[in-house]
Design an enzyme around this catalytic site. Structure first.
Site, PDB file in Angstrom:
ATOM      1  NE  ARG A 104       1.924  10.468  10.615  1.00  0.00           N
ATOM      2  CZ  ARG A 104       1.503   9.405   9.935  1.00  0.00           C
ATOM      3  NH1 ARG A 104       0.402   8.801  10.284  1.00  0.00           N
ATOM      4  NH2 ARG A 104       2.187   8.966   8.905  1.00  0.00           N
TER       5      ARG A 104
ATOM      6  CG  ASP B 263       4.271   1.493   9.516  1.00  0.00           C
ATOM      7  OD1 ASP B 263       4.012   2.333  10.381  1.00  0.00           O
ATOM      8  OD2 ASP B 263       4.225   1.745   8.293  1.00  0.00           O
TER       9      ASP B 263
ATOM     10  CE  LYS C 147      -1.550   1.546   4.108  1.00  0.00           C
ATOM     11  NZ  LYS C 147      -1.195   2.938   4.406  1.00  0.00           N
ATOM     12  CG  ASN C 148       2.755   2.578   3.513  1.00  0.00           C
ATOM     13  OD1 ASN C 148       1.556   2.821   3.417  1.00  0.00           O
ATOM     14  ND2 ASN C 148       3.382   2.493   4.678  1.00  0.00           N
TER      15      ASN C 148
ATOM     16  CB  CYS D 187      -3.695  10.542  12.699  1.00  0.00           C
ATOM     17  SG  CYS D 187      -1.979  10.091  12.753  1.00  0.00           S
TER      18      CYS D 187
ATOM     19  NE  ARG E 263      -6.140   4.152   6.884  1.00  0.00           N
ATOM     20  CZ  ARG E 263      -5.068   4.562   7.557  1.00  0.00           C
ATOM     21  NH1 ARG E 263      -5.115   4.670   8.863  1.00  0.00           N
ATOM     22  NH2 ARG E 263      -3.964   4.892   6.930  1.00  0.00           N
TER      23      ARG E 263
HETATM   24  C1  UD1 Z   1       5.218   6.831   6.227  1.00  0.00           C
HETATM   25  C2  UD1 Z   1       4.315   5.629   6.187  1.00  0.00           C
HETATM   26  C3  UD1 Z   1       3.905   5.204   7.590  1.00  0.00           C
HETATM   27  C4  UD1 Z   1       5.143   5.013   8.466  1.00  0.00           C
HETATM   28  C5  UD1 Z   1       6.045   6.234   8.411  1.00  0.00           C
HETATM   29  C6  UD1 Z   1       7.364   6.025   9.135  1.00  0.00           C
HETATM   30  C7  UD1 Z   1       3.141   5.877   4.078  1.00  0.00           C
HETATM   31  C8  UD1 Z   1       1.853   6.112   3.390  1.00  0.00           C
HETATM   32  N1  UD1 Z   1       3.129   5.962   5.409  1.00  0.00           N
HETATM   33  O1  UD1 Z   1       4.459   7.923   6.777  1.00  0.00           O
HETATM   34  O2  UD1 Z   1       3.168   3.985   7.494  1.00  0.00           O
HETATM   35  O3  UD1 Z   1       4.744   4.790   9.808  1.00  0.00           O
HETATM   36  O4  UD1 Z   1       6.360   6.549   7.042  1.00  0.00           O
HETATM   37  O5  UD1 Z   1       8.035   4.943   8.598  1.00  0.00           O
HETATM   38  O6  UD1 Z   1       4.125   5.581   3.456  1.00  0.00           O
HETATM   39  N2  UD1 Z   1       7.969  14.492  10.299  1.00  0.00           N
HETATM   40  C9  UD1 Z   1       8.169  15.819  10.588  1.00  0.00           C
HETATM   41  N3  UD1 Z   1       7.878  16.740   9.614  1.00  0.00           N
HETATM   42  C10 UD1 Z   1       7.409  16.381   8.373  1.00  0.00           C
HETATM   43  C11 UD1 Z   1       7.219  15.013   8.094  1.00  0.00           C
HETATM   44  C12 UD1 Z   1       7.507  14.084   9.082  1.00  0.00           C
HETATM   45  O7  UD1 Z   1       8.600  16.183  11.674  1.00  0.00           O
HETATM   46  O8  UD1 Z   1       7.190  17.250   7.549  1.00  0.00           O
HETATM   47  C13 UD1 Z   1       8.271  13.474  11.330  1.00  0.00           C
HETATM   48  C14 UD1 Z   1       7.073  12.622  11.693  1.00  0.00           C
HETATM   49  O9  UD1 Z   1       6.244  13.253  12.648  1.00  0.00           O
HETATM   50  C15 UD1 Z   1       7.752  11.385  12.212  1.00  0.00           C
HETATM   51  C16 UD1 Z   1       8.964  11.249  11.304  1.00  0.00           C
HETATM   52  O10 UD1 Z   1       9.179  12.561  10.777  1.00  0.00           O
HETATM   53  O11 UD1 Z   1       8.197  11.595  13.541  1.00  0.00           O
HETATM   54  C17 UD1 Z   1       8.818  10.266  10.195  1.00  0.00           C
HETATM   55  O12 UD1 Z   1       7.585  10.450   9.531  1.00  0.00           O
HETATM   56  P1  UD1 Z   1       7.405  10.219   7.974  1.00  0.00           P
HETATM   57  O13 UD1 Z   1       8.489   9.350   7.457  1.00  0.00           O
HETATM   58  O14 UD1 Z   1       7.200  11.515   7.296  1.00  0.00           O
HETATM   59  O15 UD1 Z   1       6.020   9.429   7.920  1.00  0.00           O
HETATM   60  P2  UD1 Z   1       5.043   9.405   6.675  1.00  0.00           P
HETATM   61  O16 UD1 Z   1       5.823   9.566   5.423  1.00  0.00           O
HETATM   62  O17 UD1 Z   1       3.893  10.315   6.911  1.00  0.00           O
END
Ligand code: UD1
Length: 423
Positions: free
Chosen positions: A123, A310, A24-25, A118, A402
């Site tokens: 996030r 995850d 999915k990701n 969430c 989901r």
């Molecule tokens: C993706 C995955 C999710 C997984 C996560 C971490 C998808 C659809 N989802 O989510 O299943 O749990 O990676 O492996 O692929 N952060 C910031 N600022 C930002 C963006 C992120 O501070 O602009 C922080 C987040 O709060 C978190 C960390 O960075 O602490 C990693 O998050 P991130 O890798 O961005 O998660 P997603 O890409 O949203």
């Protein structure tokens, strides 16, 4: 509206063959990337999940035509005339944010709702916005929407993409996509190295993008004028595979997990072995077995290739039955422990201290009514229920739907007793 629940009778022993679906990701950012390749794009191995349906709806709203047949989706992105991500859709799925980079590159302007909070905590999206700004986007926040425009086209830049918790998967996806159509050269430092980013980058290369350093934290992109539509098969879902591994371990079972990439799960497999769980890695499958006697271990979640956040909840479920104490530390989402209270209702012995949970192994888990709170926490409750004595009721199964394709059918075929009911 009827809401599905799972009635799970345990304990069971899982044995047999189980097949992992496509990721999915991986599929979500690749679907978004097809926005940049005007025409008919064909994606195979796309799991039939509510998150994928949400992405289709989001893309249809902007002018894309989608056609789903089984695990194949055709995305016709010839006309993209409404570069807009509505709050009503984005709030359902945070990953909708991955349309930001592709839409900006294609339409030079985009409005996408800010995703809200969430269940796994706050996030932010600051890294996404910072990266796109460095490529020349002008970004404003208004009425809960991110409005991004670019005058005269995106321009390559040297971009450091690290944040407070390390790299960001979807921020890397957004900036990587936008950079493929930017003028000149972009270097992304501190890029996420997750296999889903590698899959996206390989797919972009098929479209005609020029990217080197794929799979490493430094991506170099030489912008091209246009991208062409492609046919692509997404990688197997490593998190679904890891969940099945946890299910085999907790049920003292033996599962041959097919369509499984062991090389994407090295941290999880290493932990399983240190927990006294057998793992045999083959070319297309992994065989996982346990005879009980789970040993305690400490787990710290980290960006890839570290242990994935995850899988944290699912492995916690297994460690609940280990002979001794384990410490689980969450370094990606420090509040991602909604499952702790629910597992405690199943007689697990857990103590949360900030971003750590101390897991004291117990002799047995006991069934209880529990509440699914987010996707992976819910999967962990299913894993725990397989080993728990009695009938566990998992409420709010829509969270599981989901991200897990036909999970009860797959697990029932190898010995689980899971009944879905609409209440
Ligand atoms: C993706 C995955 C999710 C997984 C996560 C971490 C998808 C659809 N989802 O989510 O299943 O749990 O990676 O492996 O692929 N952060 C910031 N600022 C930002 C963006 C992120 O501070 O602009 C922080 C987040 O709060 C978190 C960390 O960075 O602490 C990693 O998050 P991130 O890798 O961005 O998660 P997603 O890409 O949203």
């Amino acid at each position: 509206m009827p809401m599905d629940i799972f009635k799970i009778t345990g304990p069971v022993r899982l044995e047999g063959e189980i097949t992992v679906s496509g990721s999915k990701n991986s599929a979500l950012p690749i679907m978004a990337a097809t926005i940049m390749a005007a025409g008919k794009n064909t994606l195979h191995g796309v799991p039939q999940l509510s998150d994928i349906a949400v992405m289709c709806k989001l893309m249809e709203d902007m002018g894309c035509k989608t056609n789903t047949a089984g695990n194949t989706i055709i995305l016709d992105t010839t006309n993209i005339d409404k570069p807009f991500g509505d709050y009503e859709i984005v709030r359902k799925m945070r990953a909708s944010i991955c349309i930001l980079g592709p839409l900006l590159a294609r339409c030079r302007k985009v409005e996408v709702s800010m995703p809200g909070g969430c269940a796994i905590g706050y996030r932010p999206v600051d890294i996404h916005l910072r990266g796109l700004q460095e490529l020349g986007a002008k970004i404003e926040l208004k009425n809960g929407y991110i409005s991004a425009t670019v005058n005269g086209g995106l321009k390559g830049a040297n971009i450091f993409l690290g944040g407070a918790f390390g790299s960001s998967v979807l921020a890397t996806a957004n900036v990587l996509c936008a950079a493929t159509l930017a003028r000149g050269k972009t270097i992304i430092e501190y890029a996420a190295c997750e296999p889903e980013i590698t899959d996206l980058a390989n797919c972009l290369v098929k479209m005609g993008a020029k990217i080197t350093g794929i799979g490493s934290p430094q991506l170099t992109i030489h912008g091209v004028k246009e991208l062409k539509p492609i046919e692509h098969t997404v990688i197997p879902d490593r998190i679904e595979a890891g969940t099945f591994m946890a299910a085999a371990a907790i049920t003292k079972g033996k599962l041959k997990i097919k369509n499984c990439r062991g090389d994407h799960l090295m941290a999880a497999i290493d932990k399983l072995r240190s927990m006294n769980v057998g793992v045999e890695e083959n070319e297309d499958d992994c065989v996982v077995w346990s005879e009980g006697n789970i040993k305690p271990t400490d787990i710290t979640t980290l960006p890839y290739p570290g242990f994935p956040t995850d899988l944290q909840a699912q492995f916690m479920a297994v460690l609940c039955l280990a002979k001794g104490n384990s410490v689980i530390t969450e370094k990606i989402f420090p509040d991602r422990f909604m499952h702790v209270a629910e597992m405690s209702r199943m007689a697990a012995n857990l103590r949360k201290e900030g971003p750590h949970v101390i897991v004291s192994g117990v002799e047995k888990l006991i069934a209880a009514p529990v509440m699914a709170s987010d996707l992976r926490a819910s999967a962990a409750l299913v894993v725990a229920a397989l080993a728990a004595y009695g009938e566990t009721i998992v409420n709010r199964v829509y969270h599981i739907d989901r991200g897990y394709e036909k999970i009860e059918e797959k697990l029932n075929a190898v010995g689980a007793k899971i009944e879905r009911q609409s209440v």
